[in-house]
Design a protein around this motif. Structure first.
Motif, PDB file in Angstrom:
ATOM      1  N   ARG A 191       0.899  -1.200  -0.011  1.00  0.00           N
ATOM      2  CA  ARG A 191      -0.083  -0.117  -0.077  1.00  0.00           C
ATOM      3  C   ARG A 191       0.961   1.087   0.034  1.00  0.00           C
ATOM      4  O   ARG A 191       0.381   2.267  -0.635  1.00  0.00           O
ATOM      5  CB  ARG A 191      -0.860   0.042   1.214  1.00  0.00           C
ATOM      6  N   ALA A 192       1.985   1.221   0.663  1.00  0.00           N
ATOM      7  CA  ALA A 192       3.002   2.319   0.594  1.00  0.00           C
ATOM      8  C   ALA A 192       3.415   2.744  -0.808  1.00  0.00           C
ATOM      9  O   ALA A 192       3.716   3.760  -0.945  1.00  0.00           O
ATOM     10  CB  ALA A 192       3.955   1.972   1.879  1.00  0.00           C
ATOM     11  N   LEU A 193       3.666   1.590  -1.461  1.00  0.00           N
ATOM     12  CA  LEU A 193       4.293   1.580  -2.723  1.00  0.00           C
ATOM     13  C   LEU A 193       3.284   1.729  -3.895  1.00  0.00           C
ATOM     14  O   LEU A 193       3.818   2.230  -4.993  1.00  0.00           O
ATOM     15  CB  LEU A 193       5.053   0.574  -2.987  1.00  0.00           C
ATOM     16  N   GLY A 194       2.127   1.480  -3.670  1.00  0.00           N
ATOM     17  CA  GLY A 194       1.201   1.442  -4.923  1.00  0.00           C
ATOM     18  C   GLY A 194       1.388   0.355  -5.676  1.00  0.00           C
ATOM     19  O   GLY A 194       1.018   0.333  -6.885  1.00  0.00           O
ATOM     20  N   PHE A 195       1.943  -0.823  -5.368  1.00  0.00           N
ATOM     21  CA  PHE A 195       2.374  -1.966  -6.175  1.00  0.00           C
ATOM     22  C   PHE A 195       0.982  -3.029  -5.629  1.00  0.00           C
ATOM     23  O   PHE A 195       0.296  -2.918  -4.607  1.00  0.00           O
ATOM     24  CB  PHE A 195       3.623  -2.909  -5.844  1.00  0.00           C
ATOM     25  N   GLU A 196       1.106  -4.165  -6.206  1.00  0.00           N
ATOM     26  CA  GLU A 196       0.021  -5.214  -5.928  1.00  0.00           C
ATOM     27  C   GLU A 196       1.123  -6.228  -5.341  1.00  0.00           C
ATOM     28  O   GLU A 196       2.150  -6.629  -5.872  1.00  0.00           O
ATOM     29  CB  GLU A 196      -0.560  -5.806  -7.179  1.00  0.00           C
ATOM     30  N   ARG A 197       0.494  -6.934  -4.242  1.00  0.00           N
ATOM     31  CA  ARG A 197       1.499  -8.270  -3.770  1.00  0.00           C
ATOM     32  C   ARG A 197       0.688  -9.387  -3.869  1.00  0.00           C
ATOM     33  O   ARG A 197      -0.654  -9.609  -3.910  1.00  0.00           O
ATOM     34  CB  ARG A 197       1.490  -7.769  -2.093  1.00  0.00           C
ATOM     35  N   VAL A 198       1.474 -10.497  -4.277  1.00  0.00           N
ATOM     36  CA  VAL A 198       0.787 -11.843  -4.118  1.00  0.00           C
ATOM     37  C   VAL A 198       1.574 -12.794  -3.119  1.00  0.00           C
ATOM     38  O   VAL A 198       2.810 -12.268  -2.669  1.00  0.00           O
ATOM     39  CB  VAL A 198       1.387 -12.400  -5.736  1.00  0.00           C
ATOM     40  N   ARG A 199       0.819 -13.643  -2.873  1.00  0.00           N
ATOM     41  CA  ARG A 199       1.415 -14.359  -1.698  1.00  0.00           C
ATOM     42  C   ARG A 199       2.474 -15.593  -1.918  1.00  0.00           C
ATOM     43  O   ARG A 199       3.337 -15.932  -1.085  1.00  0.00           O
ATOM     44  CB  ARG A 199       0.234 -15.467  -0.888  1.00  0.00           C
ATOM     45  N   THR A 200       2.439 -16.152  -3.302  1.00  0.00           N
ATOM     46  CA  THR A 200       3.387 -17.201  -3.585  1.00  0.00           C
ATOM     47  C   THR A 200       4.130 -16.971  -4.910  1.00  0.00           C
ATOM     48  O   THR A 200       3.742 -16.049  -5.464  1.00  0.00           O
ATOM     49  CB  THR A 200       2.551 -18.437  -4.039  1.00  0.00           C
TER      50      THR A 200
END
Length: 336
Positions: A187-196
């Motif tokens: 959220r701080a970077l404006g990226f999306e995150r995936v768990r694997t």
């Protein structure tokens, strides 16, 4: 507390920076080792309280020759050149310098991706051949618009973050996988995150590797993982060579599943005979690698400013840890 700091490679012409940071409270020994500390006399290692090393490995046999050693500072981000198990057995602290060269490596990673994806290397290679390509557009799967692609970060530390911000500014959608970053990092970077890792690979039109070399990451990206990438993906590695299987990469480049690759690091540096197929073909300028592969000699970090930073930051780490009792940039022994 009088210290003796050993710089086995003798990288700099004087000790002015070291003297300024340590306020004259340390003796600096400068060697001229090229590839191994075995080139240094026993007396030099015997006096060292701290070692600052860039390319020279610090192995168990080197540590055994340094009875006073308390600290090893790796002048760089990766710490795989240091035998941390042998250091831990002696209670020797290991540190790195993670905040140097961040911009340079991040920019280089994006530059490799852009050079491939916008056809710069494709046209450069084909126009200078013995039979140059036509003076015209070449339709090739390596060339794509940034705004329709996903830039996948394998690792989102300092360098990965900086690379992702640059890629995002150029129009890429940015996704990352990094189990060591806290919740909310995205959220701080404006990226999306995936768990694997598999989730990351499945959507990365550009895969950019930014992980340290550890037991867990050695060989992490092999044939199975590369096949999970979308067809015509590009792979970029500015981290450590052994993370990526070069033979698998060559196989998928030849099959056409991978469109291109930019490598600043390879498993064995410098390369030795017999060369991996990909490097052999690259040097021979074989058709299947033309315009699709870039290899550079582990220089993504390089700029005059980065060389100044790495020196100053390494000496500051010696000061912090041995003179001021701080825990600056300490790599825990249990970190794998």
């Amino acid at each position: 507390m009088a210290l003796t700091v050993l710089e086995p490679e003798g990288l700099y012409p004087d000790t002015s920076v070291e003297d300024a940071v340590l306020k004259g409270g340390a003796r600096i020994l400068r060697g001229n080792a090229k590839s191994s500390m075995s080139e240094l006399p026993d007396a030099m290692l015997a006096e060292a309280d701290a070692i600052m090393t860039l390319r020279c490995p610090v192995r168990a046999e080197d540590i055994a020759r340094a009875p006073k050693l308390k600290l090893v500072v790796r002048m760089g981000v990766g710490y795989d050149r240091v035998d941390r198990e042998a250091c831990a057995a002696r209670g020797i602290t290991v540190c790195n310098t993670p905040d140097y060269g961040t911009m340079e490596v991040a920019e280089f990673a994006v530059l490799l991706a852009m050079s491939l994806r916008r056809g710069l290397t494709l046209y450069h290679d084909t126009q200078r051949g013995s039979s140059p390509a036509p003076w015209a557009v070449m339709r090739h799967p390596v060339v794509r618009r940034q705004e329709v692609q996903t830039f996948g970060l394998l690792g989102c530390g300092r360098i990965g973050t900086a690379a992702g911000l640059r890629a995002k500014a150029l129009g890429y959608r940015v996704v990352f996988h990094d189990p060591f970053q806290p919740n909310g990092w995205e959220r701080a970077l404006g990226f999306e995150r995936v768990r694997t890792l598999d989730e990351l690979l499945a959507q990365s039109d550009v895969l950019s590797i930014h992980a340290p070399l550890t037991r867990a990451t050695r060989g992490l990206v092999g044939e199975r993982e590369l096949r999970l990438l979308p067809k015509n993906a590009v792979v970029v590695n500015t981290a450590r060579g052994p993370i990526l299987d070069l033979d698998a990469l060559a196989k998928l480049l030849k099959e056409g599943h991978i469109a291109g690759a930019g490598l600043d690091v390879i498993p064995v540096e410098p390369p030795v005979e017999p060369l991996p197929e990909l490097l052999r073909a690259y040097r021979a300028r074989e058709d299947w690698v033309l315009g699709r592969v870039i290899v550079t000699p582990h220089i993504a970090f390089h700029s005059p400013e980065a060389w100044e930073d790495i020196r100053r930051l390494s000496v500051e780490t010696v000061r912090d840890v041995l003179l001021e009792g701080k825990r600056s940039n300490v790599i825990p022994p249990e970190s794998e």
